[in-house]
Design a protein around this motif. Sequence first.
Motif, PDB file in Angstrom:
ATOM      1  N   VAL A  33      -9.118  -2.630  -4.854  1.00  0.00           N
ATOM      2  CA  VAL A  33      -8.018  -2.664  -5.823  1.00  0.00           C
ATOM      3  C   VAL A  33      -8.037  -1.404  -6.677  1.00  0.00           C
ATOM      4  N   GLU A  34      -9.224  -1.007  -7.096  1.00  0.00           N
ATOM      5  CA  GLU A  34      -9.349   0.211  -7.886  1.00  0.00           C
ATOM      6  C   GLU A  34      -8.886   1.431  -7.090  1.00  0.00           C
ATOM      7  N   ALA A  35      -9.058   1.386  -5.760  1.00  0.00           N
ATOM      8  CA  ALA A  35      -8.638   2.506  -4.902  1.00  0.00           C
ATOM      9  C   ALA A  35      -7.136   2.517  -4.664  1.00  0.00           C
ATOM     10  N   GLY A  36      -6.453   1.401  -5.001  1.00  0.00           N
ATOM     11  CA  GLY A  36      -5.000   1.389  -4.871  1.00  0.00           C
ATOM     12  C   GLY A  36      -4.395   0.189  -4.175  1.00  0.00           C
ATOM     13  N   ALA A  37      -5.207  -0.746  -3.684  1.00  0.00           N
ATOM     14  CA  ALA A  37      -4.658  -1.954  -3.055  1.00  0.00           C
ATOM     15  C   ALA A  37      -3.938  -2.790  -4.103  1.00  0.00           C
ATOM     16  N   SER A  38      -2.812  -3.376  -3.737  1.00  0.00           N
ATOM     17  CA  SER A  38      -2.027  -4.159  -4.695  1.00  0.00           C
ATOM     18  C   SER A  38      -1.964  -5.638  -4.336  1.00  0.00           C
ATOM     19  N   MET A  39      -2.689  -6.028  -3.282  1.00  0.00           N
ATOM     20  CA  MET A  39      -2.707  -7.413  -2.849  1.00  0.00           C
ATOM     21  C   MET A  39      -4.005  -7.656  -2.094  1.00  0.00           C
ATOM     22  N   VAL A  40      -4.586  -8.852  -2.219  1.00  0.00           N
ATOM     23  CA  VAL A  40      -5.807  -9.175  -1.485  1.00  0.00           C
ATOM     24  C   VAL A  40      -5.578 -10.436  -0.666  1.00  0.00           C
ATOM     25  N   GLU A  41      -6.275 -10.501   0.468  1.00  0.00           N
ATOM     26  CA  GLU A  41      -6.098 -11.604   1.407  1.00  0.00           C
ATOM     27  C   GLU A  41      -7.452 -12.156   1.833  1.00  0.00           C
ATOM     28  N   ILE A  42      -7.651 -13.453   1.611  1.00  0.00           N
ATOM     29  CA  ILE A  42      -8.796 -14.144   2.190  1.00  0.00           C
ATOM     30  C   ILE A  42      -8.305 -14.711   3.510  1.00  0.00           C
ATOM     31  N   GLY A  43      -8.666 -14.062   4.593  1.00  0.00           N
ATOM     32  CA  GLY A  43      -8.122 -14.510   5.868  1.00  0.00           C
ATOM     33  C   GLY A  43      -8.283 -13.491   6.965  1.00  0.00           C
ATOM     34  N   ASN A  44      -7.361 -13.564   7.950  1.00  0.00           N
ATOM     35  CA  ASN A  44      -7.484 -12.760   9.171  1.00  0.00           C
ATOM     36  C   ASN A  44      -8.844 -13.028   9.812  1.00  0.00           C
ATOM     37  N   TYR A  45      -9.065 -14.297  10.131  1.00  0.00           N
ATOM     38  CA  TYR A  45     -10.367 -14.764  10.601  1.00  0.00           C
ATOM     39  C   TYR A  45     -10.614 -14.525  12.092  1.00  0.00           C
ATOM     40  N   ASP A  46      -9.649 -13.942  12.796  1.00  0.00           N
ATOM     41  CA  ASP A  46      -9.737 -13.850  14.253  1.00  0.00           C
ATOM     42  C   ASP A  46     -11.060 -13.292  14.759  1.00  0.00           C
ATOM     43  N   SER A  47     -11.548 -12.241  14.108  1.00  0.00           N
ATOM     44  CA  SER A  47     -12.785 -11.615  14.587  1.00  0.00           C
ATOM     45  C   SER A  47     -13.981 -12.543  14.439  1.00  0.00           C
ATOM     46  N   PHE A  48     -13.934 -13.448  13.463  1.00  0.00           N
ATOM     47  CA  PHE A  48     -15.017 -14.421  13.288  1.00  0.00           C
ATOM     48  C   PHE A  48     -14.939 -15.520  14.343  1.00  0.00           C
ATOM     49  N   TYR A  49     -13.725 -15.928  14.680  1.00  0.00           N
ATOM     50  CA  TYR A  49     -13.561 -16.941  15.716  1.00  0.00           C
ATOM     51  C   TYR A  49     -14.142 -16.446  17.041  1.00  0.00           C
ATOM     52  N   GLU A  50     -13.965 -15.166  17.302  1.00  0.00           N
ATOM     53  CA  GLU A  50     -14.476 -14.602  18.547  1.00  0.00           C
ATOM     54  C   GLU A  50     -15.998 -14.666  18.617  1.00  0.00           C
ATOM     55  N   MET A  51     -16.639 -14.794  17.445  1.00  0.00           N
ATOM     56  CA  MET A  51     -18.095 -14.939  17.393  1.00  0.00           C
ATOM     57  C   MET A  51     -18.502 -16.408  17.297  1.00  0.00           C
ATOM     58  N   GLY A  52     -17.518 -17.302  17.380  1.00  0.00           N
ATOM     59  CA  GLY A  52     -17.812 -18.722  17.295  1.00  0.00           C
ATOM     60  C   GLY A  52     -18.018 -19.215  15.880  1.00  0.00           C
ATOM     61  N   LEU A  53     -17.500 -18.494  14.891  1.00  0.00           N
ATOM     62  CA  LEU A  53     -17.695 -18.843  13.482  1.00  0.00           C
ATOM     63  C   LEU A  53     -16.397 -19.376  12.881  1.00  0.00           C
ATOM     64  N   THR A  54     -16.506 -20.452  12.137  1.00  0.00           N
ATOM     65  CA  THR A  54     -15.333 -21.027  11.485  1.00  0.00           C
ATOM     66  C   THR A  54     -15.605 -21.257  10.001  1.00  0.00           C
ATOM     67  N   PHE A  55     -14.546 -21.608   9.272  1.00  0.00           N
ATOM     68  CA  PHE A  55     -14.638 -21.804   7.828  1.00  0.00           C
ATOM     69  C   PHE A  55     -14.217 -23.216   7.456  1.00  0.00           C
ATOM     70  N   THR A  56     -14.930 -23.810   6.510  1.00  0.00           N
ATOM     71  CA  THR A  56     -14.575 -25.141   6.021  1.00  0.00           C
ATOM     72  C   THR A  56     -13.620 -25.003   4.838  1.00  0.00           C
ATOM     73  N   PRO A  57     -12.860 -26.050   4.524  1.00  0.00           N
ATOM     74  CA  PRO A  57     -11.995 -26.015   3.340  1.00  0.00           C
ATOM     75  C   PRO A  57     -12.781 -25.722   2.063  1.00  0.00           C
ATOM     76  N   GLU A  58     -13.989 -26.278   1.962  1.00  0.00           N
ATOM     77  CA  GLU A  58     -14.805 -26.064   0.764  1.00  0.00           C
ATOM     78  C   GLU A  58     -15.176 -24.590   0.604  1.00  0.00           C
ATOM     79  N   GLN A  59     -15.529 -23.945   1.705  1.00  0.00           N
ATOM     80  CA  GLN A  59     -15.870 -22.522   1.651  1.00  0.00           C
ATOM     81  C   GLN A  59     -14.670 -21.690   1.222  1.00  0.00           C
ATOM     82  N   ILE A  60     -13.508 -22.003   1.781  1.00  0.00           N
ATOM     83  CA  ILE A  60     -12.300 -21.241   1.449  1.00  0.00           C
ATOM     84  C   ILE A  60     -11.915 -21.453  -0.007  1.00  0.00           C
ATOM     85  N   LEU A  61     -12.040 -22.670  -0.497  1.00  0.00           N
ATOM     86  CA  LEU A  61     -11.743 -22.937  -1.906  1.00  0.00           C
ATOM     87  C   LEU A  61     -12.712 -22.191  -2.821  1.00  0.00           C
TER      88      LEU A  61
END
Length: 307
Positions: free
Chosen positions: A131-159
């Motif tokens: 953000v300090e470098a200039g990003a104006s929006m942040v995203e918790i997501g785009n999990y595709d690369s983790f799925y390819e490693m067999g990794l998933t996220f629970t609702p509790e972790q995302i919250l």
Amino acid sequence: MSSSIFSPLSAPSHTILKSNQNPLLNLDSFIPKRVSCTRRRTLFNTTRASLSTTKETVLKEFHQRKALKIISGLQNLDRDNVAAVVSAADKGGATHVDIACDPELVKLAISLTKLPVCVSSVDPSAFPAAVEAGASMVEIGNYDSFYEMGLTFTPEQILDLTKETRRILPHIALSVTVPHTLPLPDQIKLAEQLELEGVDIIQTEGGKCSSPSKAGILGLIEKASPTLAAAYSISRAVQIPVMCSSGLSSVTAPMAITAGACGVGVGSAVNKLNDIVAMIAEVKSISESLTLSNNGANVVRESSLRL
């Protein structure tokens, strides 16, 4: 896909720090220390107002139901590819770009486009520097690369990730992806909880879990069906904008808007292309499909009003 659960909250690179240990960026870090209390309060309010204006600008296209975010990839640190994706988004008519959460990539992106730059990560502590470098929006997501490693996220972790991000960056535009690995009722429940936590955008996904049995247009529609279903259901359960992502194309992007989404996110359909001319053409094709879709929707609405 493996059933193992990725735990960003316990892994060293994804540790959530306690507030009294956390050196992360907040509004105070923008304000010089050696100023009077009155002056400091004025600077604080000015900074907050500026961030609020920026946030409003970033979210404008979502509220107008015409957002098109081009995604280079959460773990894509290839400067040449990121530069090509950002340039294609800029020249092809996108409204936002989404890149890995890396300050140097952010600086590269803002040197190539005036579009709002979103950064994706599952580590809240990485967001402030971007953000300090200039990003104006942040995203918790785009999990595709983790799925390819067999990794998933629970609702509790995302919250938990969402709460920590909101704590350290209370005024930044925040998008959170609801994982397609959850049953649809659980996706809806998580989206409702995220809205209560002050999230600005809910992003749906599903392309990776769909294996089309048909070729051509039928296959494109089949591939997009999970994220379209999620967008339809979630958009009717929350008041904030929903972005439909994963497995979309110029054929299915308009369907996302019809289903209730306020924008679409497109990644591999663009970032996997090897030629920037082809990238620009693909972005332009999707952008034009959304324009035609919105124009058609406006005609229908205007006709309904006349009846």
